[in-house]
Structures are given as structure tokens and as C-alpha cells.
Design a protein around this motif. Sequence first.
Motif, mmCIF file in Angstrom:
data_model
loop_
_atom_site.group_PDB
_atom_site.id
_atom_site.type_symbol
_atom_site.label_atom_id
_atom_site.label_comp_id
_atom_site.label_asym_id
_atom_site.label_seq_id
_atom_site.Cartn_x
_atom_site.Cartn_y
_atom_site.Cartn_z
ATOM 1 N N VAL A 407 -0.715 25.952 -46.997
ATOM 2 C CA VAL A 407 -0.207 27.243 -47.809
ATOM 3 C C VAL A 407 1.341 27.481 -47.242
ATOM 4 C CG1 VAL A 407 -0.039 29.650 -48.589
ATOM 5 C CG2 VAL A 407 -2.187 28.481 -47.929
ATOM 6 N N ARG A 408 2.314 27.313 -48.208
ATOM 7 C CA ARG A 408 3.715 27.406 -47.558
ATOM 8 C C ARG A 408 4.110 28.703 -47.921
ATOM 9 N NH1 ARG A 408 8.566 24.100 -50.045
ATOM 10 N NH2 ARG A 408 8.184 25.101 -51.868
ATOM 11 N N THR A 409 4.528 29.496 -46.924
ATOM 12 C CA THR A 409 4.985 30.957 -47.203
ATOM 13 C C THR A 409 6.394 31.015 -48.063
ATOM 14 O OG1 THR A 409 6.440 31.014 -45.174
ATOM 15 C CG2 THR A 409 4.346 32.041 -44.862
ATOM 16 N N LEU A 410 6.620 32.018 -48.563
ATOM 17 C CA LEU A 410 7.784 32.128 -49.751
ATOM 18 C C LEU A 410 8.821 31.419 -49.470
ATOM 19 C CD1 LEU A 410 7.591 35.918 -51.034
ATOM 20 C CD2 LEU A 410 6.982 33.858 -52.250
ATOM 21 N N ASP A 411 9.301 30.399 -50.353
ATOM 22 C CA ASP A 411 10.509 29.616 -49.875
ATOM 23 C C ASP A 411 11.652 29.925 -51.121
ATOM 24 O OD1 ASP A 411 12.243 27.870 -49.203
ATOM 25 O OD2 ASP A 411 11.405 25.908 -50.129
ATOM 26 N N VAL A 412 11.988 31.344 -50.878
ATOM 27 C CA VAL A 412 13.154 31.688 -51.821
ATOM 28 C C VAL A 412 14.314 31.633 -51.112
ATOM 29 C CG1 VAL A 412 13.780 33.792 -53.022
ATOM 30 C CG2 VAL A 412 11.486 33.456 -52.680
ATOM 31 N N ASP A 415 18.252 27.121 -54.339
ATOM 32 C CA ASP A 415 17.881 26.950 -56.017
ATOM 33 C C ASP A 415 16.628 27.579 -56.441
ATOM 34 O OD1 ASP A 415 16.181 25.438 -54.165
ATOM 35 O OD2 ASP A 415 15.793 23.767 -55.695
ATOM 36 N N LYS A 416 15.907 28.699 -55.403
ATOM 37 C CA LYS A 416 14.925 29.152 -56.077
ATOM 38 C C LYS A 416 14.928 30.689 -55.932
ATOM 39 C CE LYS A 416 11.603 25.756 -54.332
ATOM 40 N NZ LYS A 416 11.720 25.591 -52.876
ATOM 41 N N ALA A 417 14.470 31.398 -56.817
ATOM 42 C CA ALA A 417 14.814 32.786 -56.748
ATOM 43 C C ALA A 417 13.454 33.588 -57.208
ATOM 44 C CB ALA A 417 16.089 33.293 -57.737
ATOM 45 N N ILE A 500 5.532 23.278 -39.832
ATOM 46 C CA ILE A 500 6.759 23.613 -40.444
ATOM 47 C C ILE A 500 6.926 22.388 -41.386
ATOM 48 C CG2 ILE A 500 7.811 24.549 -38.396
ATOM 49 C CD1 ILE A 500 9.437 21.982 -37.792
ATOM 50 N N MET A 501 7.839 22.762 -42.386
ATOM 51 C CA MET A 501 8.503 21.746 -43.134
ATOM 52 C C MET A 501 9.477 21.090 -42.728
ATOM 53 S SD MET A 501 7.346 22.074 -46.711
ATOM 54 C CE MET A 501 8.740 21.508 -47.677
ATOM 55 N N ILE A 502 9.773 19.589 -42.467
ATOM 56 C CA ILE A 502 11.000 19.384 -42.182
ATOM 57 C C ILE A 502 11.854 18.898 -43.157
ATOM 58 C CG2 ILE A 502 12.077 17.301 -40.549
ATOM 59 C CD1 ILE A 502 9.377 16.967 -39.470
ATOM 60 N N GLU A 503 12.907 19.694 -43.199
ATOM 61 C CA GLU A 503 13.920 19.796 -44.541
ATOM 62 C C GLU A 503 15.222 19.956 -43.940
ATOM 63 O OE1 GLU A 503 11.881 22.264 -48.065
ATOM 64 O OE2 GLU A 503 11.649 23.427 -46.257
ATOM 65 N N VAL A 504 15.403 20.393 -42.855
ATOM 66 C CA VAL A 504 16.485 20.550 -42.194
ATOM 67 C C VAL A 504 16.893 19.470 -41.185
ATOM 68 C CG1 VAL A 504 18.154 22.283 -41.112
ATOM 69 C CG2 VAL A 504 16.399 23.013 -42.613
ATOM 70 N N ASN A 526 13.026 16.435 -50.706
ATOM 71 C CA ASN A 526 13.595 16.953 -51.592
ATOM 72 C C ASN A 526 14.929 17.590 -50.904
ATOM 73 O OD1 ASN A 526 11.695 16.128 -53.092
ATOM 74 N ND2 ASN A 526 10.771 17.907 -53.630
ATOM 75 N N ASP A 527 14.677 18.512 -49.733
ATOM 76 C CA ASP A 527 15.751 19.153 -49.456
ATOM 77 C C ASP A 527 16.481 18.180 -48.239
ATOM 78 O OD1 ASP A 527 16.208 21.692 -50.361
ATOM 79 O OD2 ASP A 527 13.989 22.219 -50.193
ATOM 80 N N LEU A 528 15.349 17.496 -47.552
ATOM 81 C CA LEU A 528 16.135 16.999 -46.110
ATOM 82 C C LEU A 528 17.107 15.788 -46.912
ATOM 83 C CD1 LEU A 528 15.961 16.124 -43.464
ATOM 84 C CD2 LEU A 528 14.024 14.571 -43.788
ATOM 85 N N GLU A 536 24.051 19.002 -53.140
ATOM 86 C CA GLU A 536 22.971 19.830 -53.766
ATOM 87 C C GLU A 536 22.195 19.358 -54.494
ATOM 88 O OE1 GLU A 536 24.000 23.239 -56.737
ATOM 89 O OE2 GLU A 536 25.325 23.410 -54.895
ATOM 90 N N ARG A 537 20.899 19.597 -54.442
ATOM 91 C CA ARG A 537 19.733 18.862 -55.223
ATOM 92 C C ARG A 537 19.855 19.019 -56.720
ATOM 93 N NH1 ARG A 537 14.440 21.600 -52.671
ATOM 94 N NH2 ARG A 537 13.443 20.782 -54.475
ATOM 95 N N THR A 538 20.410 20.322 -57.224
ATOM 96 C CA THR A 538 20.564 20.298 -58.509
ATOM 97 C C THR A 538 22.138 20.226 -59.022
ATOM 98 O OG1 THR A 538 21.245 22.661 -58.023
ATOM 99 C CG2 THR A 538 18.919 22.172 -58.412
HETATM 100 MG MG MG Z 1 12.208 22.133 -49.897
#
Ligand code: MG
Length: 607
Positions: A407-412, A415-417, A500-504, A526-528, A536-538
Motif C-alpha cells: 500500500v502506498r501512502t497518499l501521493d499527492v 501532477d496529482k491532486a 520506499i518508492m525509488i523515484e528521486v 515514471n517519476d524517476l 515533466e511527465r505530463t
Molecule cells: Mg510516482
Amino acid sequence: MGFFSTFFSKPLSTHLTVTSGNGFHLRPVAQFVSIAKKQTCKISASFKGQEIDAKKLNALLSLSLEQGDTFLLSCKGKDAKAALETLKNTFINLMKDDKEIKVVEKEDVHYEGVTIEGEIISSGIAIAPLYCYKEELIHKENSLSFKEALKQSLNELEALYRKRKDNNAEIYLAQKELLASLETEVNGLQELEDYIENASAQLLGSKMEAKISDYKDILQRVKKHLGIEIKVLFPDKAFILLADDLLPSQIETLLETVVNGVILKETSINSHTAILLRGAGIPSLIADSSQLKKESQVILDAHAAVVVTSPSKSDLEKAEKRSEQDKKEKAFASARRFESAQTTKGKQIKVFANVTDENSAKTAKEEGAEGIGLLRTEFLFKEEKPSFALQVAAYERIFENFEDITVRTLDVGGDKALPYINLQKEDNPFLGIRGIRLFKTHPDIMEEQLHAIFVAAKNRPLKIMFPMVSRVEEFTETKEFAQKIAQKHQIDISKILFGIMIEVPSVLFLINDFNKVVDFYSIGTNDLTQYLFAIERTHPTLKTDVLSPVIFDATRMISEHAEKPVSICGELAANKKAIPKLLKLGIETLSVSAKSIAQTKEEIRNV
Ligand code: MG
Ligand code: PEP
């Protein structure tokens, strides 16, 4: 804010650009409007000198916004700031999620019979007699007023939207908003008919032409509640339906028949009718049916995009063979989707699913997922803040489906709101308050989420993953925060792992330190990728090469130095060309969308 200050306050505005190749079309507009209507302030959109009320679907659609168009969104009055932020993020997400419908490539097949070429709506083969669309008008006793019939139709569409749990549910939401936007414009059936006739005439030949069938569909629904019902007549033997067009709601009825294929003359591949035919897996083409004769046996080859009239014996054999092959391939992938995936050298690779809610978790199970590699919790409650009890119930229902769940905690942020999480205005939100950083800015919301997850876990093994982690202390502090919540509520979390997610990119250089504190890693390609290339991914025009060697080098660095299990949950995990490379780098768990599971397993079996 008092009446006068609200009334005289200046509007707050932002420019928004349509990035989807489909334009800002009916479905995303309907979703946008349904959120706009929940805001208390006035909302308007301006484009090319025209300003409209953005709470009205029809008005917003009339701007005919296409890819590359930029419009000004303005909010005025109570809570304008929060509304603008919510709508901006809603719009960005809608654009991102609105995948362009790709034209299916036609196969080159030679038939001896007369062939009529068409365009593929939904691939497959059908061999059956042609049947021309027939309907009959039924008049029933009815005492509803026009307004009541409108209300009933709106309720029915709302119920259909809620009942249908797949992506196509939005078609009903779109029709509901379309009808709702006409509610104040028309006062009787004749006015509704006139309105729809005019609106349809204006749409003819435009990019929005496909919307005409939605107009007709809502008109038919209202008429039904007024006692004027159109009943479509279908044969009880196998048939290929020949029609000018079908209404989206008629696809449901069609599914109850022995239809083998559909040939339509006047739809487009991205109409709602086409989307529903594809969803139902009915071989379908768009073709000029005027030369076709009813009741004759034809081949509908929706791989080669042709209808073959007076097929020869060898044509029929060819089509039957292809149809058998389709069935076998489907059955093969489908049958093997529940089997684990091993490479040719016998190495077992786990294929997990990325899910967002109970339905997607169930679909993932049906598609053969072995667990959940990423539960994107921010999508669970998109519109309003859920109560603690609702959160617990939702997590419990998801957890029932699998043993192994992350389960990933809120990732706001970025690009996500979420409309109920107000983030401060930032010049560069992708580098601002996002993911794990919310534990500092919104500790109450994060505490409630962790508490709900702990309660729903009921002492079962579970993995909790923090997104957008860039420093070791961020992780250790957040884990301590989580432990304190468990202590406060006296919940045993000894079976919960934290990772952890490895995105940074910073994490690539800190792996040796992270090894000492985390239980697992999941690479968010995607973020990495966006942070490695600073694109920017978008972004509407700048694109990164998703198969760049840089991403594989980053994966190698992680794989070589990580002393804890590593999985991949970004889009790259389902990429046919990337899978062999990722497996070679030692990755043993891939987490992909439900629809990619069977295919990903097949790719692994070929490595
Ligand atoms: Mg991500
Ligand atoms: C990622 O960044 O690769 C990822 C899986 O997370 P999301 O796409 O939800 O940001």
C-alpha cells in the motif's frame, strides 16, 4: 468573506492547455463539470473572446477545445482559490488519463469474394448472415410530466454510472451531465427535440460529430419515461448487425443477443458506441453498408478491415482458420494468466498489479495478478475526504483479494491532486510538497490514513510504501511517526514492512544508507524518468525516451547495491522491449496494470 467582498472580489484565473490528442471531449468535460458544480464560487472559461459558465457541460463543450488550445479558467467568490487549484489539477489529470484511441493496423489478407473496405472498431472475425437494424415504436400509458421524465432519466443515468464499475461507466456520467445541462434550457419534449436537432446539425462534420448519438440516446431515454419507447428487434439466430449507427445504450441490449459482429456506417472509432463495442469484444467495422444485401452470408474480417460478400469456399476456410486462431490465442493467454511466469532458464518472476480501488483489485485477480505491487491510495477517494470508517472498509475489501500487498501512502502533489488537500501555491509543484513530504504539512490526514491501514490490516502481513522519498531521514522520521500511531492505538504492526518508492535520483546515491533502514524498494520509473531528465511527465511537447539506457543504468545501480527486495512498478515494467533488460538486471518482481498481466507473463516466458 461577506457578500460585498465576494461580489466585488477579483476573479482568480489560470491558463490551461489541452494536451490530449482527443481534445477536451464529452467524457473529460463531464467529469470536469461534475467537480466544478460542487464548488460554491462562480466558474467561467474563456477562449477566443467567448466566456462561458464552466459549470455547464454544454457551454464548455461549445468552446470545441482541441489539442494545443489554451483557455482561461476563472473562479470568483467564496473559496475561489481552493476551487481553482482543484479544477486545475482535475483538468491536468483528465488530460493525462485520456489515452488517445489508436487506429488498429490492418492485416493484409486476400479474399476471392467481393470485398468492401472499412475501418476497425474492434478486432476479430465473424461469419454469419447479415441482419439489417429494425426497430418498432411502442406507446405506453404514462402519467409522468416532462420535468418528472427528465428527473427519472437523470436518476437512471446516475444509477447506470454507479452500477457499471469499469472505465466505460464515465459514458453514463457524460450523458447525465449532458442532459443536466439541458434541464434549464428546455421546457417540454418538443423543445428538447428541437434543441437536439439543432445541436446535432451543428455537430455534423465537426470533430465532435460522435456526440450526436449521445444526444439521441438521452432524447430516447426521456421519451421512454414519457411512454414512447423504441424497441430494437433482433433475430434469435447468429447474425452480423448492419446499421447506420447504434446508440450507446443499445449495446447493452445487443449483448443479450447472439450477435457475431457489427457493421456501422456512421460512427467513428472514438464514439461511445465504438468504445462500448470494443469493451464487449464484438468484432466490428465502420463500413459503407449501402452495397450490402441483407441475409446473405458474409465474412466480417475485423483484422483485415473488410467485409467479404459472396465468399468462396476457400475464403470461408481462411476466415474460419483465423477465427480459430483468435480463440486459441485468447484461451491460451487467458488460461496461462493464472500460472506463474518463468523465464526459459526457469527463473520465477512475480507479476503483481498496480491498482487503485476494490474493483481494480478484483479485476487484477481475474487477470492473474499474484499480488498488489502498488495500491495508489490517492485514487480511492478522489472527490471528498473519506471518513475514517470508510477508509478502513475500503482497505479491508481490497486486502481480501491477495496475500502480498503493498500500500502506498497518499501521493499527492505535482501532477496529482485531491480536492480536500490544499497545497500552497508553488512555482514548481513537481519539486515541492509531494508524497512523503505530506507527513510534515498534513500530519492529521496522514495519521488518519496510516491508522485506517493498520486497522484494516488486522495483524496480517502487509507492506507500506512511502512515495517521493529523497533522504534517509525522511523515511526514518516517517516510520517513527507510523510506529507512534500504532502505539497510540495499541495496534500490533510487527507484520508490517516499510519500504520506499525509488523515484528521486538522490536515492540512487544513498542506497547503502537506505539498506540499513528500509525493508524493500519499488522503482517508480515514471517519476524517476522525469526527474532524471528534468522533463515533466505530463509535458505536452517535451518527451523522454522511455527506453533510454539512462533508466537501465539507474536500475542496474539499484539492483547491484540494494540489499533488500527490489520491484518495479512504473510503466516500464509492462514494456515488451524493457522486460528482457530488466530481468537481466536482476529484477524479480514486476507490478503492472491489470490489463497487462497476461501479456507481461508471456513476455517473461520468452526471455
Ligand atoms: Mg510516482
Ligand atoms: C512511478 O512514478 O513510476 C509510479 C509508479 O508512481 P505514479 O505513476 O503513481 O506517480
